[in-house]
Design an enzyme around this catalytic site. Sequence first.
Site, PDB file in Angstrom:
ATOM      1  N   GLY A  47       0.861  -1.177   0.000  1.00  0.00           N
ATOM      2  CA  GLY A  47       0.000   0.000   0.000  1.00  0.00           C
ATOM      3  C   GLY A  47       0.895   1.223   0.000  1.00  0.00           C
ATOM      4  CD  GLU A  48       2.581   6.132   0.418  1.00  0.00           C
ATOM      5  OE1 GLU A  48       2.529   6.566   1.584  1.00  0.00           O
ATOM      6  OE2 GLU A  48       3.649   6.088  -0.230  1.00  0.00           O
ATOM      7  CB  SER A  49       5.192   2.814   4.004  1.00  0.00           C
ATOM      8  OG  SER A  49       5.959   3.796   3.321  1.00  0.00           O
ATOM      9  CB  CYS A  79       5.157  -3.947  -1.153  1.00  0.00           C
ATOM     10  SG  CYS A  79       5.638  -2.600  -2.279  1.00  0.00           S
ATOM     11  NE  ARG A 108       7.795   6.050   1.409  1.00  0.00           N
ATOM     12  CZ  ARG A 108       7.636   7.244   0.857  1.00  0.00           C
ATOM     13  NH1 ARG A 108       8.677   8.020   0.629  1.00  0.00           N
ATOM     14  NH2 ARG A 108       6.442   7.679   0.564  1.00  0.00           N
ATOM     15  CB  ILE A 136       3.684  -2.527  -7.533  1.00  0.00           C
ATOM     16  CG1 ILE A 136       3.207  -3.708  -8.389  1.00  0.00           C
ATOM     17  CG2 ILE A 136       2.931  -1.239  -7.891  1.00  0.00           C
ATOM     18  CD1 ILE A 136       1.802  -4.175  -8.075  1.00  0.00           C
ATOM     19  NE  ARG A 137       4.950   4.655  -5.761  1.00  0.00           N
ATOM     20  CZ  ARG A 137       4.246   5.134  -4.724  1.00  0.00           C
ATOM     21  NH1 ARG A 137       3.002   4.788  -4.546  1.00  0.00           N
ATOM     22  NH2 ARG A 137       4.796   5.950  -3.862  1.00  0.00           N
ATOM     23  CG  HIS A 177       2.683  -6.571  -4.235  1.00  0.00           C
ATOM     24  ND1 HIS A 177       1.826  -5.952  -3.365  1.00  0.00           N
ATOM     25  CD2 HIS A 177       3.546  -5.608  -4.650  1.00  0.00           C
ATOM     26  CE1 HIS A 177       2.139  -4.672  -3.261  1.00  0.00           C
ATOM     27  NE2 HIS A 177       3.187  -4.437  -4.033  1.00  0.00           N
ATOM     28  CD  GLU A 179      -0.212  -8.942  -2.366  1.00  0.00           C
ATOM     29  OE1 GLU A 179      -0.228  -7.734  -2.674  1.00  0.00           O
ATOM     30  OE2 GLU A 179       0.825  -9.494  -1.939  1.00  0.00           O
TER      31      GLU A 179
END
Length: 197
Positions: A47-49, A79, A108, A136-137, A177, A179
Site C-alpha cells: 500500500g502506501e507506508s 512491499c 523506499r 510495484i513501487r 507482492h 498475494e
Amino acid sequence: MTSIGVFALQGDVREHLHALQRLGVDAFTVRRPAELERCDGLIVPGGESTTMYKLARTFDLLEPLRRRVKDGMPTFGTCAGMIMLAERIHDGAAGQETVGGLDVTVRRNAFGRQVDSFETDLQMAGVADPVHAVFIRAPWVEEVGPGVEVLAAVPSGEAAGRIVAVRQGPLMATSFHPEVGDDDRVHGLFVDLVKQS
C-alpha cells in the site's frame, strides 16, 4: 485453528485474505486493537507506508502493533509492509514512523516509480521452485543485521543481487507482492512460521 489477521486500514487486503483462506487459515481484517489481540500472526500488506503509519496512529493501532511485534507475534510485511517492519528507512517521508522489529535498512521506492514496476522469477529459501514476483513501487533491503536471514535477491538486471525477502525470528518480509496470482507458497511459509511460534 490458526488465526491470522491482515492489517486493513490501507493496502491490498482482500488478496491476502483470499490466500490465507485457501490455506485453511482463519483470516480476518484488523482495524482495531481488539482485533489485533485475536491474532496468532499478522500480515501488513502493500500500500502506501506513510499513509499506513498515519492511519495506524489515528486508529490507536501503532503502539499496540509495536508491542505485539516486540512480544514475538509472527508478522509478515509485503512491499509497504516491509517498510513498516523495518527499523531503518532510506528516502522515507519527513517524520515517517514504523512498527519496527526487523533489523534491516530498507530503501523506499528503490526500484523507481509506478511505471518502473516489473515481474521476475526468484529463487526463495524454503520454496522448492522459483517464485513469480511482482514488484510495484517496491523497496529493497540495503543492509541486514546479524540475526536476519536473506530469503531471496533479484537474480539479474540492473538490480541484480538486491535483497527482496528476509526473515528474522518470527518476522518475515518481501519487497514483492506474493498475494498477486494464485501461488500461495510464500503465504504458506508464513503460515508455517505462525504454527511453529
